[in-house]
Design a protein around this motif. Structure first.
Motif, mmCIF file in Angstrom:
data_model
loop_
_atom_site.group_PDB
_atom_site.id
_atom_site.type_symbol
_atom_site.label_atom_id
_atom_site.label_comp_id
_atom_site.label_asym_id
_atom_site.label_seq_id
_atom_site.Cartn_x
_atom_site.Cartn_y
_atom_site.Cartn_z
ATOM 1 N N PRO A 56 24.759 10.467 6.927
ATOM 2 C CA PRO A 56 24.708 11.756 6.199
ATOM 3 C C PRO A 56 23.649 11.745 5.104
ATOM 4 O O PRO A 56 23.516 10.767 4.360
ATOM 5 N N LYS A 57 22.924 12.823 5.013
ATOM 6 C CA LYS A 57 21.883 12.916 3.995
ATOM 7 C C LYS A 57 22.457 12.990 2.584
ATOM 8 O O LYS A 57 21.759 12.712 1.612
ATOM 9 N N GLU A 58 23.739 13.368 2.482
ATOM 10 C CA GLU A 58 24.367 13.435 1.165
ATOM 11 C C GLU A 58 24.418 12.071 0.494
ATOM 12 O O GLU A 58 24.336 11.973 -0.737
ATOM 13 N N ILE A 59 24.568 11.004 1.288
ATOM 14 C CA ILE A 59 24.569 9.656 0.714
ATOM 15 C C ILE A 59 23.206 9.346 0.098
ATOM 16 O O ILE A 59 23.107 8.803 -1.010
ATOM 17 N N GLU A 60 22.163 9.704 0.797
ATOM 18 C CA GLU A 60 20.814 9.479 0.285
ATOM 19 C C GLU A 60 20.554 10.320 -0.965
ATOM 20 O O GLU A 60 19.945 9.844 -1.939
ATOM 21 N N GLU A 61 21.030 11.560 -0.980
ATOM 22 C CA GLU A 61 20.841 12.415 -2.146
ATOM 23 C C GLU A 61 21.595 11.876 -3.355
ATOM 24 O O GLU A 61 21.091 11.920 -4.492
ATOM 25 N N ALA A 62 22.812 11.348 -3.132
ATOM 26 C CA ALA A 62 23.566 10.779 -4.237
ATOM 27 C C ALA A 62 22.859 9.557 -4.815
ATOM 28 O O ALA A 62 22.846 9.344 -6.040
ATOM 29 N N ALA A 63 22.257 8.738 -3.937
ATOM 30 C CA ALA A 63 21.518 7.569 -4.419
ATOM 31 C C ALA A 63 20.283 7.990 -5.217
ATOM 32 O O ALA A 63 19.939 7.362 -6.227
ATOM 33 N N ARG A 64 19.630 9.065 -4.802
ATOM 34 C CA ARG A 64 18.451 9.538 -5.542
ATOM 35 C C ARG A 64 18.846 10.045 -6.926
ATOM 36 O O ARG A 64 18.112 9.856 -7.902
ATOM 37 N N GLY B 4 19.027 7.355 -9.335
ATOM 38 C CA GLY B 4 17.766 6.729 -9.664
ATOM 39 C C GLY B 4 17.237 5.749 -8.641
ATOM 40 O O GLY B 4 16.260 5.041 -8.899
ATOM 41 N N VAL B 5 17.854 5.678 -7.460
ATOM 42 C CA VAL B 5 17.400 4.765 -6.406
ATOM 43 C C VAL B 5 16.433 5.523 -5.504
ATOM 44 O O VAL B 5 16.805 6.531 -4.895
ATOM 45 N N ARG B 6 15.213 5.038 -5.406
ATOM 46 C CA ARG B 6 14.194 5.752 -4.633
ATOM 47 C C ARG B 6 13.322 4.765 -3.848
ATOM 48 O O ARG B 6 13.374 3.564 -4.082
ATOM 49 N N GLY B 7 12.530 5.338 -2.942
ATOM 50 C CA GLY B 7 11.536 4.561 -2.216
ATOM 51 C C GLY B 7 12.123 3.456 -1.358
ATOM 52 O O GLY B 7 13.170 3.611 -0.714
ATOM 53 N N LEU B 8 11.449 2.336 -1.392
ATOM 54 C CA LEU B 8 11.851 1.201 -0.560
ATOM 55 C C LEU B 8 13.209 0.654 -0.975
ATOM 56 O O LEU B 8 13.969 0.168 -0.136
ATOM 57 N N LYS B 9 13.528 0.726 -2.257
ATOM 58 C CA LYS B 9 14.830 0.260 -2.733
ATOM 59 C C LYS B 9 15.961 1.086 -2.117
ATOM 60 O O LYS B 9 17.013 0.554 -1.767
ATOM 61 N N LEU B 10 15.736 2.374 -1.955
ATOM 62 C CA LEU B 10 16.730 3.232 -1.308
ATOM 63 C C LEU B 10 16.958 2.817 0.138
ATOM 64 O O LEU B 10 18.105 2.756 0.616
ATOM 65 N N LEU B 11 15.882 2.508 0.832
ATOM 66 C CA LEU B 11 15.998 2.102 2.230
ATOM 67 C C LEU B 11 16.727 0.765 2.358
ATOM 68 O O LEU B 11 17.609 0.611 3.216
ATOM 69 N N LEU B 12 16.385 -0.206 1.505
ATOM 70 C CA LEU B 12 16.934 -1.542 1.638
ATOM 71 C C LEU B 12 18.379 -1.635 1.152
ATOM 72 O O LEU B 12 19.214 -2.291 1.780
ATOM 73 N N ARG B 13 18.687 -0.992 0.042
ATOM 74 C CA ARG B 13 19.993 -1.186 -0.582
ATOM 75 C C ARG B 13 21.060 -0.185 -0.139
ATOM 76 O O ARG B 13 22.247 -0.479 -0.208
ATOM 77 N N VAL B 14 20.635 0.997 0.286
ATOM 78 C CA VAL B 14 21.603 2.035 0.626
ATOM 79 C C VAL B 14 21.663 2.296 2.130
ATOM 80 O O VAL B 14 22.736 2.248 2.734
ATOM 81 N N LEU B 15 20.518 2.574 2.755
ATOM 82 C CA LEU B 15 20.513 3.013 4.151
ATOM 83 C C LEU B 15 20.581 1.863 5.142
ATOM 84 O O LEU B 15 21.231 1.980 6.186
ATOM 85 N N THR B 16 19.919 0.758 4.831
ATOM 86 C CA THR B 16 19.906 -0.364 5.783
ATOM 87 C C THR B 16 21.304 -0.914 6.066
ATOM 88 O O THR B 16 21.630 -1.167 7.230
ATOM 89 N N PRO B 17 22.161 -1.126 5.056
ATOM 90 C CA PRO B 17 23.526 -1.589 5.387
ATOM 91 C C PRO B 17 24.296 -0.607 6.268
ATOM 92 O O PRO B 17 25.080 -1.019 7.123
ATOM 93 N N LEU B 18 24.061 0.697 6.077
ATOM 94 C CA LEU B 18 24.746 1.684 6.907
ATOM 95 C C LEU B 18 24.195 1.706 8.332
ATOM 96 O O LEU B 18 24.918 2.049 9.274
#
Length: 280
Positions: free
Chosen positions: A168-176, A179-193
């Motif tokens: 869900p894109k809502e998870i990514e929006e909540a991380a943004r 303050g989590v953005r860019g490569l850190k967002l991909l590695l720490r939030v989306l990659t485990p999912l």
């Protein structure tokens, strides 16, 4: 439970057992034949079970071919692990880009990537050989890894695009917002999912690179760089027309072990990865 239901369940289990036996019988035949003594291994393994008791003679003779079985197994392991790692790296970045970003001709580029799956690998052997020769990578494990990664990427990018679409894109929006953005967002939030999809991509890449024969046969000419499938062809040809069936079965048995262990240990991720994004 009604008698009809019990009969249905019994027939279901019986059919499952018969299918399991059908698939496991060749593997059991192969493993038993690998442990035949030297005196019995010179002929085709019928019956497969050793009459004089199990023996490791076939494995010892297999290690006497060329540089030894462990040298070729090391080559295959290096190629398979490097292929899996590089495929995961590129496909995760590409899949995330196709899933989350908008750019000109996005759909066309994605369709063109998928269209390469329809190109038979045998038809591009000569161009690939010439390209590797120009780059100085012909007859090297690095060049073989690059070929395998190229062949794996279309399917892997498709898999990772679907895996990221299922998040869900809502998870990514909540991380943004946090303050989590860019490569850190991909590695720490989306990659485990997206881990099931990543494991599936890596598993496919590893198994295909481990078992691939044609590219290794064409692009490798130095015997020291041979992978296990090419080495098994040498064993299959034999000396003076004779085939050491025991050594051949022993080699195939050793080739199966990493694949079985890897698949059994990662099968729950594999099944989830294949179904990720299926409904969407």
């Amino acid at each position: 439970m009604r008698p009809a239901d019990r009969l249905h369940r019994a027939l279901f289990h019986l059919a499952g057992i018969l299918v399991a036996v059908l698939f496991l019988a060749p593997i059991a035949f192969l493993v038993l034949a690998a442990f035949r003594p030297a005196a019995e291994a010179v002929n085709p393994p019928l019956p497969p079970w050793p009459k004089a008791g199990p023996s490791l003679d076939s494995f010892a003779r297999l290690d006497g071919f060329g540089e030894g079985i462990w040298h070729y197994a090391g080559n295959s392991l290096i190629v398979a692990l490097a292929t899996a790692a590089l495929t995961i790296l590129v496909s995760v970045l590409a899949g995330y880009g196709f899933s989350r970003y908008r750019f000109p001709l996005k759909s066309l580029v994605f369709v063109m990537i998928l269209a390469t799956i329809m190109v038979p690998f045998q038809s591009i052997l000569t161009p690939l050989f010439l390209v590797l020769a120009k780059l100085g990578l012909q007859n090297t494990l690095v060049g073989l890894v690059l070929i395998y990664v190229t062949l794996q990427l279309p399917f892997s990018v498709f898999m990772m695009r679907n895996a990221f679409d299922a998040i869900p894109k809502e998870i990514e929006e909540a991380a943004r917002i946090d303050g989590v953005r860019g490569l850190k967002l991909l590695l720490r939030v989306l990659t485990p999912l997206a881990l099931p999809g990543i494991v599936s991509v890596g598993l496919f890449a590893f198994l295909n690179a481990w078992n691939e024969f044609l590219a290794a046969l064409v692009f490798l000419t130095d015997e020291r760089n041979y992978t296990l499938p090419v080495m098994m062809m040498v064993v299959r040809q034999g000396r003076f027309g004779s085939i050491d069936w025991g050594a051949l079965q022993a080699g195939v048995t050793l080739m199966m072990v990493p694949c079985l262990l890897l698949f059994l240990s990662l099968q729950r991720f594999y099944i989830r990865g294949l179904t990720a994004g299926a409904v969407k």
